[in-house]
Write an enzyme that holds these catalytic residues in place. Structure first.
Site, PDB file in Angstrom:
ATOM      1  N   ARG A 160     -15.604 -30.851  -3.224  1.00 47.52           N
ATOM      2  CA  ARG A 160     -16.132 -29.495  -3.343  1.00 47.52           C
ATOM      3  C   ARG A 160     -15.301 -28.549  -2.468  1.00 47.52           C
ATOM      4  O   ARG A 160     -15.362 -28.606  -1.245  1.00 47.52           O
ATOM      5  CB  ARG A 160     -17.604 -29.430  -2.926  1.00 47.52           C
ATOM      6  CG  ARG A 160     -18.158 -28.001  -2.988  1.00 47.52           C
ATOM      7  CD  ARG A 160     -19.674 -27.934  -2.993  1.00 47.52           C
ATOM      8  NE  ARG A 160     -20.275 -28.275  -1.715  1.00 47.52           N
ATOM      9  CZ  ARG A 160     -21.567 -28.091  -1.425  1.00 47.52           C
ATOM     10  NH1 ARG A 160     -22.381 -27.585  -2.352  1.00 47.52           N
ATOM     11  NH2 ARG A 160     -22.049 -28.426  -0.256  1.00 47.52           N
ATOM     12  N   ASP A 443     -27.426 -27.783   6.608  1.00 47.06           N
ATOM     13  CA  ASP A 443     -26.060 -27.318   6.420  1.00 47.06           C
ATOM     14  C   ASP A 443     -26.105 -25.808   6.299  1.00 47.06           C
ATOM     15  O   ASP A 443     -27.122 -25.172   6.576  1.00 47.06           O
ATOM     16  CB  ASP A 443     -25.387 -27.995   5.224  1.00 47.06           C
ATOM     17  CG  ASP A 443     -26.022 -27.625   3.880  1.00 47.06           C
ATOM     18  OD1 ASP A 443     -26.926 -26.746   3.848  1.00 47.06           O
ATOM     19  OD2 ASP A 443     -25.619 -28.198   2.862  1.00 47.06           O
TER      20      ASP A 443
END
Length: 530
Positions: A160, A443
């Site tokens: 990603r 996150d």
């Protein structure tokens, strides 16, 4: 390859940089920058203009001009054999030990993350590329008293890159920093695409934070250009798009269509999706979200979005991937561990029954839990695309139904948001992008929810807690002071200083007090990391 611009490396020397930023690799990045930077900037401008219209009262809807795409009878391209079974995917940052452990974890797929789970220090992004280079060639090892190396059978690798909104300040082309998305994608693709093909797999990606099918079109054009530049057949790249913005939910068919040669599925990126809903409607007085713990997958707007995602994917032959349950096991506390396992099991059972083909976990101990949930529903099949969910009839109002009955803003919720926001920012400034906080894996996406909620509650006059206290600037500043003190006690004085928690506290204050909402907390925080 025609290269007109010159590139300057602004970052400090990092071990392995000469292997990552070779002259040929830099020329490849320059080509991508020259061809696509103007369009990237235009699309970011379009995002800002769309926000202005939403602030003025415009309600998102399915696009009239793409109705033919939504109603058309078409499918995405062929999906490679090694992407058919994606029952459990583990995600994590690109540090060396994590890469080895995730590939060895027993998951079907490892998504190596340069985005929300990674703090983009220059060392992290360069070393991350080197780690993946070695992982692709199966030469990666790590020693820390114990030797870590790859097993014979490992998870499939997907990568990603960072989103379109970010830049990589350490590589300047002409007078502009390169797009972080092009930097992350370009380096991994340039160094590894042909090696992956030789090994019987391919260059596979996750694409984050798209807000429209035009942004998907840009990625498709980048893929075509990259493949042509390296003489790789167009369509070799395969990607899964995260539907993690509320505007993208209205364009899922169109996103699949734009990337139809390259796409294999969509993922329900739940935490960023919640953040996006708060962010996009932050100025609407009738859209005030309660404590983040109350925003579950069963609330109306989340249920509508995931139902529509499964239906859309299966109609077009794509995988529908479930999202991340934030709970993580605690091997030292049986009570907490039991609760985490139960919550993750319930979440994965729900996804499997809803028609998803696989899901995400953040910890190896959760892989058997998730796998059992999907095995029970799907059995020996690689997926359940035959589940078409034809009963689903999602309208625009369903995607925008933010009512959460019986839920409130509480003093504890306000305090928790402040605590988590500062703790996460401190970790991020210290080079850690995924941090275990209060038995949850936080996150950038979950931290964004925390600071966005505090901003929203503070900037709508008369917002108060269930305990009857009005949320004011003075109250928020007092809680920030108290929670900063609590964090100092929790982490210890040395870590508090070394990881810049005082700066994190100040940055959090600036973010929530600012009259203008900052689109991403990582944008102002980025200037504080090397």
């Amino acid at each position: 390859m025609l290269v007109e611009s010159t590139a300057q490396v602004k970052g400090l020397p990092v071990k392995g940089i000469e292997q990552v930023l070779t002259p040929e690799a830099v020329d490849f990045l320059i080509m991508l920058h020259e061809r696509f930077e103007i369009r990237r900037a235009e699309l970011l401008k379009a995002r800002a203009e769309r926000q202005e219209r939403i602030d003025a009262g415009e309600r998102p809807d399915f696009l009239q001009e793409t109705k033919a795409v939504r109603e058309g009878d078409w499918k995405i391209g062929a999906i490679p054999a090694d992407l058919q079974m994606r029952r459990v995917e583990i995600t994590g940052p690109v540090d060396r030990k994590m890469v080895i452990n995730a590939l060895n974890s027993g998951a079907d797929v490892f998504m190596a993350d340069f985005e929300d789970a990674n703090s983009p220090t220059w060392e992290n992004v360069v070393q991350g590329q080197l780690n993946l280079y070695d992982a692709v060639r199966r030469t990666i090892t790590y020693q820390n008293g114990k030797v870590y190396q790859l097993k014979d059978s490992v998870a499939l690798l997907k990568v990603r890159p960072r989103g379109w909104h970010l830049t990589e300040k350490h590589l300047v082309i002409g007078d502009k920093p390169i797009s972080a998305a092009l930097f992350d994608f370009g380096l991994f693709f340039f160094h590894n695409a042909k090696e992956l093909i030789t090994r019987g797999t391919g260059p596979y990606f996750y694409l984050p934070k798209l807000e429209s099918h035009l942004e998907a079109r840009l990625w498709n054009d980048v893929f075509v250009a990259a493949q042509e530049a390296l003489d790789i057949p167009v369509g070799t790249i395969k990607a899964t798009v995260l539907i993690e913005t509320i505007l993208a939910a209205f364009e899922m068919d169109e996103i699949l269509y734009e990337l139809r040669e390259h796409i294999v599925g969509l993922n329900a990126g739940r935490w960023d999706y919640i953040f996006s809903a708060i962010k996009k409607f932050r100025n609407q007085p009738d859209v005030i979200f309660p404590d983040r713990t109350a925003i579950t997958m069963q609330v109306p707007f989340m249920k509508a979005y995931t139902d529509l995602l499964v239906q859309t994917c299966h109609k077009r032959g794509a995988h529908a991937m479930g999202g991340m349950a934030a709970f993580i096991p605690n091997r030292h506390d049986p009570t907490v561990n039991k609760m985490a396992i139960e919550k993750v099991k319930a979440d994965k059972d729900f996804e499997a029954r809803n028609g998803f083909d696989g899901t995400w976990v953040a910890h190896p101990d959760l892989i058997p839990v998730a796998r059992e949930a999907f095995d029970k529903v799907i059995g020996e099949k690689p997926h359940q695309k035959e589940v078409l969910r034809e009963e689903v009839k999602v309208k625009a109002d369903d995607l925008l139904n933010f009512r959460i009955e019986g839920s409130k803003i509480t003093e504890a919720g306000l305090r928790l948001n402040i605590n988590v926001g500062i703790l996460y920012l401190g970790n991020w400034l210290c080079g850690t992008g995924a941090a275990a906080i209060h038995n949850l894996m936080e996150d950038a996406a979950t931290a964004e929810i925390s600071r966005a909620q505090v901003w929203q509650w503070l900037h709508h006059e008369g917002t108060y807690t269930a305990e009857g206290e009005t949320i004011t600037e003075e109250r928020v500043l007092q809680l920030i002071k108290e929670e900063t003190g609590n964090i100092k006690e929790e982490v210890g004085l040395a870590m508090f200083k070394n990881c810049h928690f005082e700066r994190a506290s100040q940055l959090f204050s600036e973010l929530v007090l600012s009259t203008c909402f900052v689109d991403f907390l990582t944008l102002p925080a980025y200037k504080y990391i090397d």
